[in-house]
Design an enzyme around this catalytic site. Structure first.
Site, PDB file in Angstrom:
ATOM      1  N   ASN A  91      -9.937   0.052  -0.324  1.00 45.24           N
ATOM      2  CA  ASN A  91      -8.472   0.092  -0.259  1.00 45.24           C
ATOM      3  C   ASN A  91      -7.903  -0.445  -1.580  1.00 45.24           C
ATOM      4  O   ASN A  91      -7.955  -1.643  -1.835  1.00 45.24           O
ATOM      5  CB  ASN A  91      -8.010  -0.763   0.928  1.00 45.24           C
ATOM      6  N   HIS A 139      -3.530   7.440   2.541  1.00 49.99           N
ATOM      7  CA  HIS A 139      -3.868   6.104   2.031  1.00 49.99           C
ATOM      8  C   HIS A 139      -5.289   5.782   2.483  1.00 49.99           C
ATOM      9  O   HIS A 139      -5.656   6.008   3.633  1.00 49.99           O
ATOM     10  CB  HIS A 139      -2.878   5.088   2.599  1.00 49.99           C
ATOM     11  N   CYS A 185       0.816  -1.226   0.000  1.00 51.28           N
ATOM     12  CA  CYS A 185       0.000   0.000   0.000  1.00 51.28           C
ATOM     13  C   CYS A 185       0.848   1.275   0.000  1.00 51.28           C
ATOM     14  O   CYS A 185       0.352   2.349  -0.338  1.00 51.28           O
ATOM     15  CB  CYS A 185      -0.954   0.012   1.185  1.00 51.28           C
TER      16      CYS A 185
END
Ligand code: UT7
Length: 323
Positions: A280, A250, A114
């Site tokens: 996500n 994020h 990520c």
């Protein structure tokens, strides 16, 4: 004169299939209410047959190139953050390069899950400032759905697919207020890599594996690591939190985003939130959110923004940028 890497264009792309929480509740034992309350997610996009990490990355890159108004053939560096490459090799960045018809420059992938886009940005910024590159395409692109175990409700409801890209160009200026990447700080702590990982890969199994996560443990580390690295990047550049116009975090969980902003005393009306729409998307999440806020006019030239991300490894980082 100081040489800086300046964002001159942004772009993003999503797969055509949008999946809401009610549809996820037909796949696993979950509910719209649980997903919204625990994560803030309402919808995500899943790649269909024929949609790949490189096709999403290329679509996002084309929009960023158009926004920057540059010739793709002038790009001398492509850095692509992904954990879901089209193939184990060659690098997906080279597939994007071929699709754009801008062969000859450098092209490679970085794998920091990520945090992939932050690592890609840090790499491209350093290469531009050192003179190794002058026009870079930095991409975060993922097809996380291909790594999901659709019998594990603790993970499959949380992720989605997409891509975001920026064009970074070298500019020289004496003006301390000039646009550019001002400071980047990246970290990793491999001691925690069993909290978020994929249980397969070319060196260990004959398949690519599925994503595994101990969500509540990752959650606790995320708020601490992200608020710490945000403080570090502010300190590195001599900036106060109050000077930040926008945080582009994020997009893993709305509660992580809110907890991190609270620790820094940043009001939520200065935080870009797209986790409700995209879920996500790993390395794609920061550039997807950035492009959304640039295109809807919230992020404006001259503003000070900070990007941050945390992911498997653990890896985490932040970057302070004058737009
Ligand atoms: O991008 C990389 C970084 N990743 C992240 O940042 C993700 C970090 N973690 C999270 O976002 C959160 O931990 C989750 C959203 C994954 C979970 O939220 P939580 O508040 O930490 O819940 P939990 O994992 O402690 O689980 C609470 C309960 C459990 O039931 P019991 O044991 O209390 O009876 C789970 O089995 O919720 C249950 N549960 C679900 N229930 C309905 C887990 N997943 C689901 C689900 N639907 N999809």
């Amino acid at each position: 004169m100081t040489r800086r890497a300046v964002i001159t264009g942004t772009g993003s792309a999503l797969p055509s299939r949008r999946v809401d929480n009610d549809e996820m509740a037909k796949i696993v034992d979950t509910s719209d209410e649980w997903i919204r309350e625990r994560s803030g997610i309402r919808t995500r996009y899943f790649a269909s047959e024929g949609e790949t990490t490189s096709s999403l990355a290329t679509a996002a890159a084309r929009k960023a190139i158009e926004a920057a108004g540059i010739d793709p053939c002038s790009i001398d560096l492509i850095v692509l953050g992904t954990t879901t490459p089209d193939q184990t090799f060659p690098a997906t960045a080279t597939t994007v390069q071929a699709a754009l018809g801008c062969n000859g420059g450098m092209a490679f992938d970085v794998q920091a899950v990520c945090s992939g886009f932050l690592y890609a940005l840090g790499t491209a910024d350093a290469m531009i400032r050192s003179g190794m590159a002058s026009k870079a395409l930095v991409i975060g692109a993922e097809t996380m759905s291909r790594l999901l175990d659709f019998s594990d409700r603790g993970t499959c409801v949380l992720f989605g697919d997409g891509a975001g890209a920026i064009v970074l160009e070298a500019r020289e200026s004496d003006d301390p207020e000039a646009p550019g990447v001002l400071a980047t700080k990246l970290h990793a702590d491999g001691a925690h890599n069993q909290l978020l990982y994929v249980d397969g890969g070319p060196s260990t199994s004959d398949n690519v594996g599925k994503l595994r996560m101990t969500g509540n443990a990752v959650f606790k580390h995320a708020v601490t690591n992200l608020s710490d690295v945000l403080r570090e990047v502010l300190e590195l550049s001599g900036t106060e939190a109050a000077q930040i116009d926008w945080v582009v975090p994020h997009q893993a969980n709305a509660r992580i985003i809110e907890g991190t902003a609270k620790k820094l005393g940043l009001p939520m009306d200065r935080v870009i939130m797209t986790v409700d729409q995209h879920a996500n998307t790993s390395a794609a999440s920061v550039p997807l959110a950035l492009d959304a806020a640039v295109r809807d006019g919230r992020i404006k030239p001259g503003q000070l923004i900070v990007l941050e991300a945390m992911g498997g490894g653990f890896t985490w980082g932040a970057s302070l940028i004058r737009i």
